[in-house]
Structures are given as C-alpha cells and as structure tokens.
Design a protein around this motif. Structure first.
Motif, mmCIF file in Angstrom:
data_model
loop_
_atom_site.group_PDB
_atom_site.id
_atom_site.type_symbol
_atom_site.label_atom_id
_atom_site.label_comp_id
_atom_site.label_asym_id
_atom_site.label_seq_id
_atom_site.Cartn_x
_atom_site.Cartn_y
_atom_site.Cartn_z
ATOM 1 N N VAL A 7 0.843 -1.198 0.000
ATOM 2 C CA VAL A 7 0.000 0.000 0.000
ATOM 3 C C VAL A 7 0.878 1.247 0.000
ATOM 4 O O VAL A 7 1.601 1.510 0.964
ATOM 5 N N ASP A 8 0.843 2.002 -1.080
ATOM 6 C CA ASP A 8 1.621 3.241 -1.194
ATOM 7 C C ASP A 8 1.029 4.055 -2.333
ATOM 8 O O ASP A 8 0.613 3.490 -3.344
ATOM 9 N N ASP A 9 0.981 5.373 -2.173
ATOM 10 C CA ASP A 9 0.394 6.193 -3.228
ATOM 11 C C ASP A 9 1.359 6.487 -4.372
ATOM 12 O O ASP A 9 0.962 7.094 -5.369
ATOM 13 N N HIS A 10 2.610 6.066 -4.256
ATOM 14 C CA HIS A 10 3.591 6.276 -5.319
ATOM 15 C C HIS A 10 3.804 4.975 -6.095
ATOM 16 O O HIS A 10 4.333 4.005 -5.532
ATOM 17 N N PRO A 11 3.421 4.937 -7.362
ATOM 18 C CA PRO A 11 3.583 3.719 -8.165
ATOM 19 C C PRO A 11 5.017 3.211 -8.211
ATOM 20 O O PRO A 11 5.252 1.996 -8.213
ATOM 21 N N VAL A 12 5.990 4.121 -8.249
ATOM 22 C CA VAL A 12 7.386 3.686 -8.332
ATOM 23 C C VAL A 12 7.799 2.940 -7.071
ATOM 24 O O VAL A 12 8.589 1.988 -7.129
ATOM 25 N N VAL A 13 7.242 3.339 -5.918
ATOM 26 C CA VAL A 13 7.550 2.631 -4.661
ATOM 27 C C VAL A 13 6.916 1.249 -4.680
ATOM 28 O O VAL A 13 7.552 0.247 -4.322
ATOM 29 N N ARG A 14 5.665 1.176 -5.129
ATOM 30 C CA ARG A 14 4.997 -0.126 -5.221
ATOM 31 C C ARG A 14 5.735 -1.051 -6.184
ATOM 32 O O ARG A 14 5.907 -2.239 -5.904
ATOM 33 N N ASP A 15 6.178 -0.494 -7.311
ATOM 34 C CA ASP A 15 6.905 -1.311 -8.283
ATOM 35 C C ASP A 15 8.193 -1.854 -7.684
ATOM 36 O O ASP A 15 8.556 -3.021 -7.898
ATOM 37 N N GLY A 16 8.896 -0.998 -6.936
ATOM 38 C CA GLY A 16 10.149 -1.424 -6.329
ATOM 39 C C GLY A 16 9.949 -2.524 -5.312
ATOM 40 O O GLY A 16 10.701 -3.512 -5.278
ATOM 41 N N GLU A 32 -1.939 -4.733 -4.646
ATOM 42 C CA GLU A 32 -1.427 -3.398 -4.387
ATOM 43 C C GLU A 32 -2.607 -2.452 -4.157
ATOM 44 O O GLU A 32 -3.728 -2.730 -4.591
ATOM 45 N N ALA A 33 -2.329 -1.340 -3.482
ATOM 46 C CA ALA A 33 -3.352 -0.309 -3.281
ATOM 47 C C ALA A 33 -2.663 1.041 -3.215
ATOM 48 O O ALA A 33 -1.523 1.152 -2.747
ATOM 49 N N GLY A 34 -3.365 2.081 -3.709
ATOM 50 C CA GLY A 34 -2.790 3.414 -3.748
ATOM 51 C C GLY A 34 -3.245 4.330 -2.636
ATOM 52 O O GLY A 34 -2.741 5.443 -2.501
ATOM 53 N N ASP A 35 -4.188 3.894 -1.805
ATOM 54 C CA ASP A 35 -4.611 4.683 -0.645
ATOM 55 C C ASP A 35 -5.243 3.761 0.393
ATOM 56 O O ASP A 35 -5.405 2.557 0.157
ATOM 57 N N GLY A 36 -5.592 4.344 1.530
ATOM 58 C CA GLY A 36 -6.098 3.538 2.629
ATOM 59 C C GLY A 36 -7.412 2.847 2.345
ATOM 60 O O GLY A 36 -7.625 1.700 2.751
ATOM 61 N N ALA A 37 -8.316 3.518 1.644
ATOM 62 C CA ALA A 37 -9.616 2.909 1.340
ATOM 63 C C ALA A 37 -9.443 1.694 0.434
ATOM 64 O O ALA A 37 -10.068 0.645 0.655
ATOM 65 N N LEU A 55 1.956 5.730 5.313
ATOM 66 C CA LEU A 55 1.096 6.524 6.186
ATOM 67 C C LEU A 55 0.487 7.724 5.492
ATOM 68 O O LEU A 55 -0.717 7.944 5.544
ATOM 69 N N ARG A 56 1.310 8.517 4.841
ATOM 70 C CA ARG A 56 0.833 9.746 4.210
ATOM 71 C C ARG A 56 0.334 9.453 2.805
ATOM 72 O O ARG A 56 1.110 9.273 1.879
ATOM 73 N N MET A 57 -0.984 9.391 2.654
ATOM 74 C CA MET A 57 -1.601 9.133 1.360
ATOM 75 C C MET A 57 -2.833 10.010 1.217
ATOM 76 O O MET A 57 -3.451 10.370 2.212
ATOM 77 N N PRO A 58 -3.196 10.388 -0.013
ATOM 78 C CA PRO A 58 -4.413 11.184 -0.201
ATOM 79 C C PRO A 58 -5.653 10.377 0.174
ATOM 80 O O PRO A 58 -5.642 9.151 0.114
ATOM 81 N N GLY A 59 -6.696 11.089 0.565
ATOM 82 C CA GLY A 59 -7.918 10.377 0.967
ATOM 83 C C GLY A 59 -7.729 9.734 2.326
ATOM 84 O O GLY A 59 -7.328 10.375 3.294
ATOM 85 N N VAL A 63 -3.045 5.484 8.993
ATOM 86 C CA VAL A 63 -3.544 5.268 10.356
ATOM 87 C C VAL A 63 -5.043 4.967 10.334
ATOM 88 O O VAL A 63 -5.523 4.048 11.012
ATOM 89 N N ALA A 64 -5.794 5.739 9.543
ATOM 90 C CA ALA A 64 -7.238 5.495 9.436
ATOM 91 C C ALA A 64 -7.506 4.111 8.851
ATOM 92 O O ALA A 64 -8.441 3.418 9.282
ATOM 93 N N ALA A 65 -6.685 3.711 7.893
ATOM 94 C CA ALA A 65 -6.863 2.386 7.293
ATOM 95 C C ALA A 65 -6.587 1.281 8.313
ATOM 96 O O ALA A 65 -7.309 0.279 8.363
ATOM 97 N N ILE A 66 -5.561 1.461 9.136
ATOM 98 C CA ILE A 66 -5.237 0.464 10.162
ATOM 99 C C ILE A 66 -6.397 0.329 11.144
ATOM 100 O O ILE A 66 -6.799 -0.779 11.513
ATOM 101 N N ARG A 67 -6.939 1.455 11.568
ATOM 102 C CA ARG A 67 -8.083 1.426 12.495
ATOM 103 C C ARG A 67 -9.256 0.668 11.869
ATOM 104 O O ARG A 67 -9.937 -0.116 12.545
ATOM 105 N N GLU A 68 -9.510 0.935 10.587
ATOM 106 C CA GLU A 68 -10.638 0.297 9.919
ATOM 107 C C GLU A 68 -10.411 -1.205 9.767
ATOM 108 O O GLU A 68 -11.349 -2.005 9.920
#
Length: 209
Positions: A7-16, A32-37, A55-59, A63-68
């Motif tokens: 889970v990361d909003d940067h595609p290059v990080v996910r690819d790596g 893979e996922a680009g945001d918490g939802a 942690l820092r992702m749009p939407g 932290v909110a995703a972990i709680r959910e």
C-alpha cells in the motif's frame, strides 16, 4: 510463503517493493493499493499475511486504514513502511494496531526480516522508532486536568471567548487565561484549537450530538 499487500500512493515505490519481494520465493505479492480505502477493500478480499502500509496518502491515510482493518476484524498484520519517524506519526500508528513500524531507508535485509517477523505476529520497530517509544515510556505521566480547567475547555470548545467563559463561570478573564495556560502545558499544545483537539482525543471532552 508469506502473502503481501503493498500500500503506497507512489507507483514507483509499489513497483520497487513488488520487484524485491516478487523475486524472493519466500513471498508472494497478492495485491497493491494506492490509498487507505483501497487497502481496506483489498485486504478484506485477499486476506494477506502482511500489509506493507504507507502513512501519508491522499484520501484515507494509513492510520485510518489500520483502524478500519482492526474494526472489521481483518487478521492481516500491518507493517508500516514510511519516511516519517516523528511522534505524531509513530504513536498513532502503533496505537491504531500496527504490528511494526519501519522506515523506507531500511536495508533490504532488514525489511525482509521485518516482514517475516510481522507474519509471525512479532513486533517490529526500526531503531529510531524504538528509541522514540522508549522516550515516551520514560516521560512522567502528565498531570490530569482539574475540574475547573475542564469547564473552561468545555466552554472554549463550544466557541466561547475568554470573556464569555469568565462570565459563565463567574470568574475573571485573567483567571480563564491562567487556566488555559495550565491546560496548554498539561496537554503539550500551544493554542486553543490544539487544546480542544487534544482534549477530545484523550477523553477529557465528549462530542455532543
């Protein structure tokens, strides 16, 4: 084999990360996922052993995703992988239910060991994060708010000015300011808005319907 959700909003990080773990026979990247939802939806469907969570992702942030995930009873272990190691990031993530907290600057071998440990349910912390948490534990417990301080803060939370709060409580405006200064010191904040937010998060104030 350990199944992973990245889970990361940067595609290059996910690819790596996908390239690194996909080449290792001990791991299987199942999604893979680009945001918490997206992460919550994917985790419910895929049920990975470990979720690598930024942690820092749009939407919806990490932290909110972990709680959910905890709220929905998803059994996946969450290993936070981020560039931030400040108290404002570390503590909420750990309190939300993260199994571990690692920085993106960690060497490959350390990250692999961390994922394996997280899959076993073991807590994993980078050295800098562990030091921060130890420092928090060693800090003396903050003094609780007095009844009068809570009353002042309650009125401030409702939008009252210092003068209005003083009139409501039958005390001087100077006394209200003094109470607020004590509240700031106890909550570790510097202004009224932060004091109200901290009071709600720590249970000193209850939300009104």
């Amino acid at each position: 084999m350990i199944s992973l959700l990245i889970v990361d909003d940067h595609p290059v990080v996910r690819d790596g990360l996908r390239g690194m773990f996909g080449a290792d026979p001990r791991f299987e990247v199942v999604g893979e996922a680009g945001d918490g939802a997206e992460a919550v939806a994917a985790a419910e469907h895929l049920r990975p052993d470990v979720i690598l969570m930024d942690l820092r992702m749009p939407g919806t942030d990490g932290v909110a995703a972990i709680r959910e995930l905890v709220k929905r009873g998803v059994p996946s272990r969450v290993l936070v992988l981020t560039t931030y190691d400040t108290d404002s990031h570390v503590l909420p993530a750990i309190e939300a239910g993260a199994t571990g907290y690692l920085l993106k600057e960690a060497p490959r071998e350390e990250l692999v060991r961390a994922v394996e440990a997280a899959a076993r349910g073991q807590a994993v912390l980078s050295p800098t994060v562990a030091t921060r948490l130890l420092g928090q534990v060693r800090k003396p417990a903050p003094a609780p708010l007095s009844q009068r301080e809570r009353e002042v803060l309650e009125l401030i939370a409702q939008g009252s000015t210092n003068r209005e709060a003083a009139k409501r409580l039958h005390i001087s405006e100077t006394t209200v300011k003094t109470h607020l200064l004590h509240v700031y010191a106890k909550l570790g904040v510097n202004d009224r808005a932060a004091a109200v937010a901290a009071a709600f998060s720590r249970g000193y104030l209850e939300p009104r319907d």
